[in-house]
Design a protein around this motif. Structure first.
Motif, short mmCIF file in Angstrom:
data_model
loop_
_atom_site.label_atom_id
_atom_site.label_comp_id
_atom_site.label_asym_id
_atom_site.label_seq_id
_atom_site.Cartn_x
_atom_site.Cartn_y
_atom_site.Cartn_z
N ALA A 185 15.56 -20.31 6.33
CA ALA A 185 14.85 -19.16 6.61
C ALA A 185 13.94 -18.58 5.34
CB ALA A 185 15.83 -18.16 7.22
N ILE A 186 13.05 -17.72 5.62
CA ILE A 186 12.10 -17.12 4.72
C ILE A 186 12.28 -15.64 4.99
CG2 ILE A 186 9.99 -17.59 5.95
CD1 ILE A 186 8.75 -17.72 3.21
N LEU A 187 12.21 -14.86 3.86
CA LEU A 187 12.31 -13.41 4.23
C LEU A 187 10.95 -12.79 3.62
CD1 LEU A 187 15.84 -12.38 3.16
CD2 LEU A 187 14.09 -10.63 3.28
N LEU A 188 10.24 -12.28 4.62
CA LEU A 188 8.94 -11.62 4.38
C LEU A 188 9.06 -10.08 4.40
CD1 LEU A 188 6.41 -13.69 6.56
CD2 LEU A 188 7.19 -14.38 4.24
N ALA A 189 8.79 -9.31 3.08
CA ALA A 189 8.80 -8.00 3.14
C ALA A 189 7.58 -7.33 2.94
CB ALA A 189 9.93 -7.61 2.18
N GLY A 198 4.53 -8.11 0.08
CA GLY A 198 3.11 -7.90 0.12
C GLY A 198 2.58 -6.84 1.16
N ASP A 199 1.20 -6.96 1.18
CA ASP A 199 0.65 -5.99 2.20
C ASP A 199 0.49 -6.75 3.56
OD1 ASP A 199 -1.60 -7.63 1.99
OD2 ASP A 199 -3.03 -6.23 0.84
N SER A 200 -0.20 -5.93 4.49
CA SER A 200 -0.21 -6.84 5.91
C SER A 200 -0.84 -7.91 5.85
CB SER A 200 -0.74 -5.87 6.78
OG SER A 200 -0.45 -4.70 6.93
N SER A 213 -5.91 -1.23 -0.24
CA SER A 213 -4.85 -1.63 0.54
C SER A 213 -3.63 -1.42 -0.60
CB SER A 213 -4.90 -2.97 1.16
OG SER A 213 -4.95 -3.80 -0.16
N THR A 214 -2.40 -1.62 0.16
CA THR A 214 -1.08 -1.62 -0.77
C THR A 214 -1.20 -2.76 -1.63
OG1 THR A 214 0.22 -2.77 0.94
CG2 THR A 214 0.22 -0.34 0.95
N GLY A 215 -1.69 -3.98 -1.26
CA GLY A 215 -1.70 -5.09 -1.92
C GLY A 215 -2.69 -5.04 -3.27
N HIS A 216 -3.66 -4.50 -2.85
CA HIS A 216 -4.87 -4.11 -3.85
C HIS A 216 -4.42 -2.93 -4.98
CE1 HIS A 216 -7.98 -6.46 -1.39
NE2 HIS A 216 -7.43 -7.03 -2.29
N MET A 217 -3.59 -2.07 -4.41
CA MET A 217 -3.06 -0.97 -5.18
C MET A 217 -1.96 -1.72 -6.34
SD MET A 217 -1.82 2.32 -2.96
CE MET A 217 -3.01 3.35 -2.41
N LEU A 218 -1.18 -2.57 -5.91
CA LEU A 218 -0.21 -3.17 -6.88
C LEU A 218 -1.22 -3.79 -7.91
CD1 LEU A 218 2.47 -4.32 -4.52
CD2 LEU A 218 2.93 -2.90 -6.73
N LYS A 219 -2.19 -4.66 -7.29
CA LYS A 219 -3.00 -5.54 -8.46
C LYS A 219 -3.59 -4.52 -9.39
CE LYS A 219 -6.22 -9.34 -7.79
NZ LYS A 219 -6.91 -9.77 -6.61
N GLY A 240 7.51 4.18 -0.54
CA GLY A 240 8.17 2.74 -1.10
C GLY A 240 7.49 2.11 -1.84
N ILE A 241 6.23 1.87 -2.20
CA ILE A 241 5.35 1.00 -3.10
C ILE A 241 5.60 1.43 -4.56
CG2 ILE A 241 3.21 2.50 -3.13
CD1 ILE A 241 1.84 -0.32 -2.92
N ILE A 242 6.20 2.63 -4.57
CA ILE A 242 6.17 3.03 -6.06
C ILE A 242 7.34 2.10 -6.97
CG2 ILE A 242 6.77 4.94 -7.59
CD1 ILE A 242 5.24 6.72 -5.74
N HIS A 243 8.48 1.75 -6.11
CA HIS A 243 9.43 0.75 -6.54
C HIS A 243 8.86 -0.29 -7.32
CE1 HIS A 243 13.24 -1.42 -7.22
NE2 HIS A 243 12.62 -2.27 -6.16
#
Ligand code: 13P
Ligand code: SF4
Length: 319
Positions: free
Chosen positions: A23-27, A43-45, A230-236, A253-256
């Protein structure tokens, strides 16, 4: 047993079961910290849809919400897709039904339909393109200028795309996500006053995104310190930027993850109450149960899946 010992026992068991079941866990980036920390892909959507399309695992455990698991199931008809809590829905996806979209399309028979990925499989099946907040602008730009567009369901993302592309012939559905819509311009202004040096990161679904764009164009918010992402680009961006303080206008939640990747930088929530109750339903206990008891299997009827897949594949290939 202490809480920490119980958690690490749970994590060990999850890893054992993941191996047993291939199995793989995607979050998603809004998951609770314990889930973010054990994800194979976080990641983001868009990143998660791509990971679901590429995986060689037999089982996908989706730590996110129902429409995300449905998207993974559409892309992987032969794999088992599990959502650890069936109640993990999405207020934005609920803001348009397939019947409402049919009626809207009947009023604009020539229009191209662009649906945000936060929609049900039935709505996707009636759409020409899916998009996420990462690639909505690119997708709209890829559609010939003379074509009328129906953009759904998020009005704030729609307004952002309309402004970025300068597209006049684009109709926007008046839906919203209750979490992002709750991040208001006055809250952002308040936090900015307390942290005048910080960069402002805004998710385009937010209630404050329209005013942020306006204030940027008026020169009130500095263009080099205000980013709609997007959330992914915010992290980058938070990794690459030289700033050491950021105001984060999205689900908290993204702040973690931001803090984990940048321990020396400071991240301040624009609205600390911006918490998605659906995203927080996924816990370590439920992930373990999902793997052990094969629940809850997400499936999409073959005819709906075949139609929705075309729109999703267009989304994955652009941006
Ligand atoms: P992204 O992760 O694509 O930015 O979307 C945010 C969201 O609301 C997911 O439900
Ligand atoms: Fe849906 Fe909003 Fe929660 Fe994202 S944050 S899953 S859009 S309710």
């Amino acid at each position: 047993m202490t809480i920490t010992e119980m958690k690490s026992r749970l994590v060990e068991e999850i890893f054992e079961w993941k191996q047993k079941r291939n199995a793989i866990l995607l979050a998603h980036n809004y998951q609770i910290p314990e889930i973010q920390d054990i994800a194979d892909v976080l990641g983001d959507s868009l990143a998660l849809a791509r990971a679901a399309a590429d995986t060689s695992a037999d089982v996908i455990v989706f730590c996110g919400v129902h429409f995300m698991a449905e998207t993974a199931a559409i892309l992987n008809q032969e794999k088992t897709v599990l959502l650890p809590d069936l109640e993990a829905g999405c207020s934005l996806a609920d803001s348009i039904t397939a019947d409402q979209l049919r009626e809207w399309k009947a009023e604009h028979p020539e229009a191209v339909v662009v649906a945000y990925v936060n929609t049900t499989a039935e709505v996707k099946a009636l759409s020409d393109y899916c998009c996420t907040s990462s690639n909505a602008v690119d997708i709209v730009r890829s559609i010939p200028k003379d074509k009328e567009i129906l953009f759904l369901p998020d009005m704030f993302l729609g307004n952002f795309v309309k402004r970025e592309t300068g597209r006049e012939n684009m109709h926007i559905w008046m839906g919203e996500c209750h979490v992002h819509a709750g991040i208001q311009p006055h809250q952002v202004e308040g936090v900015l006053t307390e942290h005048p040096e910080a960069e402002l990161l805004v998710h385009p679904e937010c209630g404050c995104s329209t005013s942020s764009m306006y204030l940027m164009s008026e020169g009130v918010l500095p263009k080099d310190k205000t980013h709609i992402l997007s959330t992914g680009h915010m992290l980058k961006h938070s990794k690459q930027s030289e700033a050491d303080e950021f105001i984060v206008a999205t689900e908290v939640g993204i702040i973690h993850q931001m803090q984990k990747q940048n321990p020396e930088k400071r991240f301040v929530a624009a609205n600390p109450d911006a918490v998605c109750p659906f995203m927080k339903m996924i816990t370590l206990e439920k992930v373990l149960d999902a793997l052990k008891e094969n629940k809850h299997v997400i499936t999409v009827p073959a005819d709906t899946a075949a139609k929705a897949k075309l729109a999703i594949e267009r989304m994955i290939s652009i941006g």
